[in-house]
Scaffold this active site. Sequence first.
Site, PDB file in Angstrom:
ATOM      1  N   GLU A 118      -1.331  -5.551   5.658  1.00 51.40           N
ATOM      2  CA  GLU A 118      -2.044  -6.414   4.700  1.00 51.40           C
ATOM      3  C   GLU A 118      -1.642  -7.885   4.739  1.00 51.40           C
ATOM      4  OE1 GLU A 118      -1.349  -4.370   1.004  1.00 51.40           O
ATOM      5  OE2 GLU A 118      -2.378  -2.565   1.663  1.00 51.40           O
ATOM      6  N   ASN A 149      -2.479  -3.348   9.863  1.00 54.09           N
ATOM      7  CA  ASN A 149      -3.198  -2.465   8.948  1.00 54.09           C
ATOM      8  C   ASN A 149      -3.719  -3.293   7.773  1.00 54.09           C
ATOM      9  OD1 ASN A 149      -3.859   0.278   8.246  1.00 54.09           O
ATOM     10  ND2 ASN A 149      -2.231   0.257   6.706  1.00 54.09           N
ATOM     11  N   HIS A 155     -10.310   2.343   2.170  1.00 57.10           N
ATOM     12  CA  HIS A 155     -10.398   2.651   0.738  1.00 57.10           C
ATOM     13  C   HIS A 155     -11.815   2.300   0.272  1.00 57.10           C
ATOM     14  CE1 HIS A 155      -6.238   3.714   0.448  1.00 57.10           C
ATOM     15  NE2 HIS A 155      -5.855   2.555   0.940  1.00 57.10           N
ATOM     16  N   GLU A 206      -6.187   5.160   5.897  1.00 61.00           N
ATOM     17  CA  GLU A 206      -5.929   5.522   4.488  1.00 61.00           C
ATOM     18  C   GLU A 206      -7.225   5.899   3.781  1.00 61.00           C
ATOM     19  OE1 GLU A 206      -3.667   2.437   2.491  1.00 61.00           O
ATOM     20  OE2 GLU A 206      -2.430   2.053   4.249  1.00 61.00           O
ATOM     21  N   ASP A 263     -10.165   7.179   1.634  1.00 63.54           N
ATOM     22  CA  ASP A 263     -10.546   7.913   0.427  1.00 63.54           C
ATOM     23  C   ASP A 263     -11.829   7.288  -0.100  1.00 63.54           C
ATOM     24  OD1 ASP A 263      -9.303   5.589  -0.678  1.00 63.54           O
ATOM     25  OD2 ASP A 263      -7.531   6.706  -1.309  1.00 63.54           O
TER      26      ASP A 263
HETATM   27  O1  G3I Z   1      10.104   4.253  -7.243  1.00 56.94           O
HETATM   28  C1  G3I Z   1       9.574   4.833  -8.432  1.00 56.94           C
HETATM   29  C2  G3I Z   1      10.323   6.064  -8.767  1.00 56.94           C
HETATM   30  O2  G3I Z   1      11.656   5.727  -9.030  1.00 56.94           O
HETATM   31  C3  G3I Z   1       9.676   6.753  -9.961  1.00 56.94           C
HETATM   32  O3  G3I Z   1      10.279   7.994 -10.169  1.00 56.94           O
HETATM   33  C4  G3I Z   1       8.192   6.969  -9.726  1.00 56.94           C
HETATM   34  C5  G3I Z   1       7.483   7.549 -10.938  1.00 56.94           C
HETATM   35  O4  G3I Z   1       6.138   7.195 -10.974  1.00 56.94           O
HETATM   36  O5  G3I Z   1       7.589   5.745  -9.396  1.00 56.94           O
HETATM   37  C6  G3I Z   1       8.133   5.244  -8.202  1.00 56.94           C
HETATM   38  O6  G3I Z   1       7.436   4.157  -7.646  1.00 56.94           O
HETATM   39  C7  G3I Z   1       6.093   4.395  -7.291  1.00 56.94           C
HETATM   40  C8  G3I Z   1       5.978   4.426  -5.778  1.00 56.94           C
HETATM   41  O7  G3I Z   1       4.620   4.516  -5.421  1.00 56.94           O
HETATM   42  C9  G3I Z   1       6.726   5.570  -5.119  1.00 56.94           C
HETATM   43  O8  G3I Z   1       6.278   6.798  -5.566  1.00 56.94           O
HETATM   44  C10 G3I Z   1       5.275   3.263  -7.875  1.00 56.94           C
HETATM   45  O9  G3I Z   1       5.290   3.326  -9.284  1.00 56.94           O
HETATM   46  C11 G3I Z   1       3.871   3.322  -7.359  1.00 56.94           C
HETATM   47  O10 G3I Z   1       3.187   2.135  -7.753  1.00 56.94           O
HETATM   48  C12 G3I Z   1       3.869   3.418  -5.853  1.00 56.94           C
HETATM   49  O11 G3I Z   1       2.533   3.464  -5.424  1.00 56.94           O
HETATM   50  C13 G3I Z   1       2.315   3.497  -4.040  1.00 56.94           C
HETATM   51  C14 G3I Z   1       1.673   2.186  -3.611  1.00 56.94           C
HETATM   52  O12 G3I Z   1       1.327   2.254  -2.235  1.00 56.94           O
HETATM   53  C15 G3I Z   1       2.589   1.010  -3.827  1.00 56.94           C
HETATM   54  O13 G3I Z   1       1.957  -0.168  -3.457  1.00 56.94           O
HETATM   55  C16 G3I Z   1       1.368   4.657  -3.756  1.00 56.94           C
HETATM   56  O14 G3I Z   1       2.047   5.881  -4.009  1.00 56.94           O
HETATM   57  C17 G3I Z   1       0.866   4.618  -2.310  1.00 56.94           C
HETATM   58  O15 G3I Z   1      -0.176   5.531  -2.153  1.00 56.94           O
HETATM   59  C18 G3I Z   1       0.348   3.232  -1.999  1.00 56.94           C
HETATM   60  O16 G3I Z   1      -0.062   3.195  -0.647  1.00 56.94           O
HETATM   61  C19 G3I Z   1      -0.635   1.968  -0.223  1.00 56.94           C
HETATM   62  C20 G3I Z   1      -0.341   1.837   1.257  1.00 56.94           C
HETATM   63  O17 G3I Z   1       1.042   1.930   1.478  1.00 56.94           O
HETATM   64  C21 G3I Z   1      -0.884   0.513   1.807  1.00 56.94           C
HETATM   65  N1  G3I Z   1      -2.276   0.373   1.525  1.00 56.94           N
HETATM   66  C22 G3I Z   1      -2.666   0.560   0.131  1.00 56.94           C
HETATM   67  C23 G3I Z   1      -2.154   1.904  -0.376  1.00 56.94           C
HETATM   68  C24 G3I Z   1      -2.615   2.154  -1.781  1.00 56.94           C
HETATM   69  O18 G3I Z   1      -2.050   1.202  -2.655  1.00 56.94           O
END
Ligand code: G3I
Length: 332
Positions: free
Chosen positions: A128, A172, A207, A236, A238
Site C-alpha cells: 500500500e 500489493n 477488496h 485479498e 472479498d
Molecule cells: O494486537 C491486538 C491483540 O493484542 C488483541 O488481542 C486483538 C483483539 O482484537 O487485537 C489485536 O490487534 C488486531 C490485529 O488485527 C491482530 O489481530 C487489530 O485490532 C486489528 O485492527 C488488526 O486488523 C488487521 C488489519 O489488517 C490491520 O490493519 C486485520 O486482522 C487484517 O485482516 C488486515 O489485513 C489487511 C492486510 O494486511 C493489508 N490489506 C488490507 C487488509 C485489511 O485491512
Amino acid sequence: MDNLAQAYQAYFPVGAAVTLASLRSHRRLLRHFNSLTAENYMKPMYMHPSEDEYNFRYADKIVDYAMQSKKRLRGHTLVWHNQTPGWFFAQGGEKASRALVLSRMEDHISTVMGHFCAAAYAWDVVNEPIEDDDGKGLLRESPWRAAIGDDYIAHAFRFARKADPACVLFLNEYNETAPAKRGRIAELARALRADGVPLDGIGMQGHYNLYGPSADEIAEAIEVYAALGLQVQVTELDISLFAFEDHTVYTQPPQELIELQAKRYRQVFEVLRRYHRYVSGVTLWGLADDTSWLSNFPVKKRKNWPLLFDDAHNPKPALEEVLQAARQPLAR
Ligand code: G3I
C-alpha cells in the site's frame, strides 16, 4: 462437493488468509485452498516487536501446516505504514537517521525472508505505498518514506531480491482497479522497472463490493499491469455486501444480497480465469463469514458476510457459482 482449488487447478492456485485460530476452527474448509497467507502473523509488529527480538513462533505454526499439507505460502508483508512498530524509526527519543532506518529495513527483510525461504514462494514486499487521493501526488505518507525518502520502495525490493533470489516479489495495493489509482500504481511500477528494481508482480488486493468494480475495470487493471511485463495476483479477495459509504446494519444478510454476491463472485472469477496467463494466484481474505476483518471495517462491529462460506462454515451460493464458472468452456 467439488473442491475450489481443484476446480481452478489448470488456471491458478486458490488461497485463503488464515490465523492460528482459524487453522483449527475452520479446518474442514482448508481442503478448498492450495495456498495460504498469514492474515497478521508475518507483519512486522509480530515478527519483529523490538530491535533485538524476532518472533517466528506464531508464523512458524502456519508454515508447518502449509508444508505438511503441501500448500503454497505467500509472505505478507515486509514494508508497510501499518502494523509496524515505532522503534524502526526512532533512536534515543529522536528520529532515526536515514542510514539507520535503511539498515534496519535490510536487516528485517533479510532475516524474515531468510527464515521463511524454504516455505514462502512469494512476498508482498511493499504494501500500500500509493496515494489514495487524486491530486496529492504519487506516494502516500509513510514512516518509511519520511525516514528514507521516495526510494524506500526501490531499496526494499533490492534487499528482498538479495535475501531470496528465487522469491517472487510483489507490490500489493488496494483500490487497484480505480482508474486514477491504477494509473499511479502503473506509473510507479514502470519507473521501478526502468531503474532495474526487481519487482515481479502487482498484488491486486481485491477488496470489492456488490456494486463495484465492474468486470471491465478488473480486466482493464490486469491488462495495464500485465502490459508492464508483471504478473498479477489477487491477494485479498472479498466481496462486501455494502457500498463503502453504506453503514446499514443487518442481523442476518438479506437473501437477495447473498444472491447478488454469488453473481459478483462468479463475474470476478470469470474475469480472472479469462486472464489466467497473467494471474498467477487468487487468495480470499479469510475462510468464512464469521471471522472477516470486514465485520470491523469501515464500521466498527458492523457484521458483514463477504466470503464464500457462511457463519456456520457452510458453502454459500457464491461458492456454487464460482465452481460452475470453472466448468464453462474457456473462450479462446
Ligand atoms: O494486537 C491486538 C491483540 O493484542 C488483541 O488481542 C486483538 C483483539 O482484537 O487485537 C489485536 O490487534 C488486531 C490485529 O488485527 C491482530 O489481530 C487489530 O485490532 C486489528 O485492527 C488488526 O486488523 C488487521 C488489519 O489488517 C490491520 O490493519 C486485520 O486482522 C487484517 O485482516 C488486515 O489485513 C489487511 C492486510 O494486511 C493489508 N490489506 C488490507 C487488509 C485489511 O485491512
